[in-house]
Design a protein around this motif. Structure first.
Motif, mmCIF file in Angstrom:
data_model
loop_
_atom_site.group_PDB
_atom_site.id
_atom_site.type_symbol
_atom_site.label_atom_id
_atom_site.label_comp_id
_atom_site.label_asym_id
_atom_site.label_seq_id
_atom_site.Cartn_x
_atom_site.Cartn_y
_atom_site.Cartn_z
ATOM 1 N N TYR A 9 41.353 83.108 87.590
ATOM 2 C CA TYR A 9 40.856 82.424 88.793
ATOM 3 C C TYR A 9 41.792 81.263 89.084
ATOM 4 C CZ TYR A 9 38.554 79.220 85.453
ATOM 5 O OH TYR A 9 38.279 78.333 84.447
ATOM 6 N N ARG A 55 40.809 75.278 97.969
ATOM 7 C CA ARG A 55 40.101 76.555 97.919
ATOM 8 C C ARG A 55 40.052 77.025 96.473
ATOM 9 N NH1 ARG A 55 43.356 80.277 99.981
ATOM 10 N NH2 ARG A 55 45.100 78.838 100.094
ATOM 11 N N GLN A 103 37.528 82.669 101.070
ATOM 12 C CA GLN A 103 37.443 81.926 99.813
ATOM 13 C C GLN A 103 36.632 80.645 100.009
ATOM 14 O OE1 GLN A 103 41.710 81.390 99.463
ATOM 15 N NE2 GLN A 103 41.791 82.858 97.769
ATOM 16 N N ASP A 154 39.048 80.662 93.988
ATOM 17 C CA ASP A 154 38.758 82.096 94.051
ATOM 18 C C ASP A 154 39.166 82.757 92.737
ATOM 19 O OD1 ASP A 154 37.953 84.538 95.135
ATOM 20 O OD2 ASP A 154 39.586 84.655 96.596
#
Length: 157
Positions: free
Chosen positions: A91, A80, A65, A82
């Motif tokens: 997401y 992070r 990620q 993703d």
């Protein structure tokens, strides 16, 4: 303004990638999620730039990620981002699950943001992201270690 000019603006709106591996991950996202994650990525960089003590971020991959680390200053916890697996249009922004960050986010913005356990803020591409609360959460993550060090100093002295 012409269509060509508009597309040039859109193409230069985001910070360029320094790591080809990170760029490759972004290219694999569906277009709508890619745009959302690119905006989230830009908000992380913009927030870091405007937040005292954070310094330059290191963009890399962690667990596959895109990840943003305060390597230069050591001021914060890794962030992070993703796409959510198995959730079309979903997401997230992730923080380290062993911090108190999501508890803090939830106590301040529980009525505005959606959370996933103790490690993420969840988004749906169909909805508008509340930028000011999200930017505050990013700032808290980017300064987490500074805040914790200050708290320890206050309680020990």
């Amino acid at each position: 303004m012409t269509k060509k000019r508009n597309s040039q603006i859109a193409a230069t709106r985001y910070r360029p990638f320094g790591d080809p591996a990170v760029a490759a991950v972004f290219k694999r996202y569906p277009p709508d999620i890619r745009r959302r994650l690119m905006s989230l990525r830009q908000l992380i960089f913009d927030t870091a730039r405007k937040t005292e003590g954070v310094g330059e971020l290191n963009e890399t991959l962690k667990w596959g990620q895109p990840a943003y680390l305060t390597s230069a200053s050591g001021s914060g916890s890794t962030i992070r981002i993703d796409a959510l697996k198995g959730e079309e249009g979903g997401y997230a922004l992730y923080v380290h699950c062993q911090t108190s960050l999501v508890d803090t986010f939830r106590s301040i913005y529980g009525d505005v943001l959606t959370f996933g356990g103790n490690r993420s803020i969840l988004f749906d591409a169909k909805n508008t992201v509340p930028e000011a609360p999200l930017q505050h959460c990013i700032r808290l993550a980017l300064t987490y270690k500074l805040t914790m060090t200050g708290s320890r100093r206050k309680s020990s002295g």
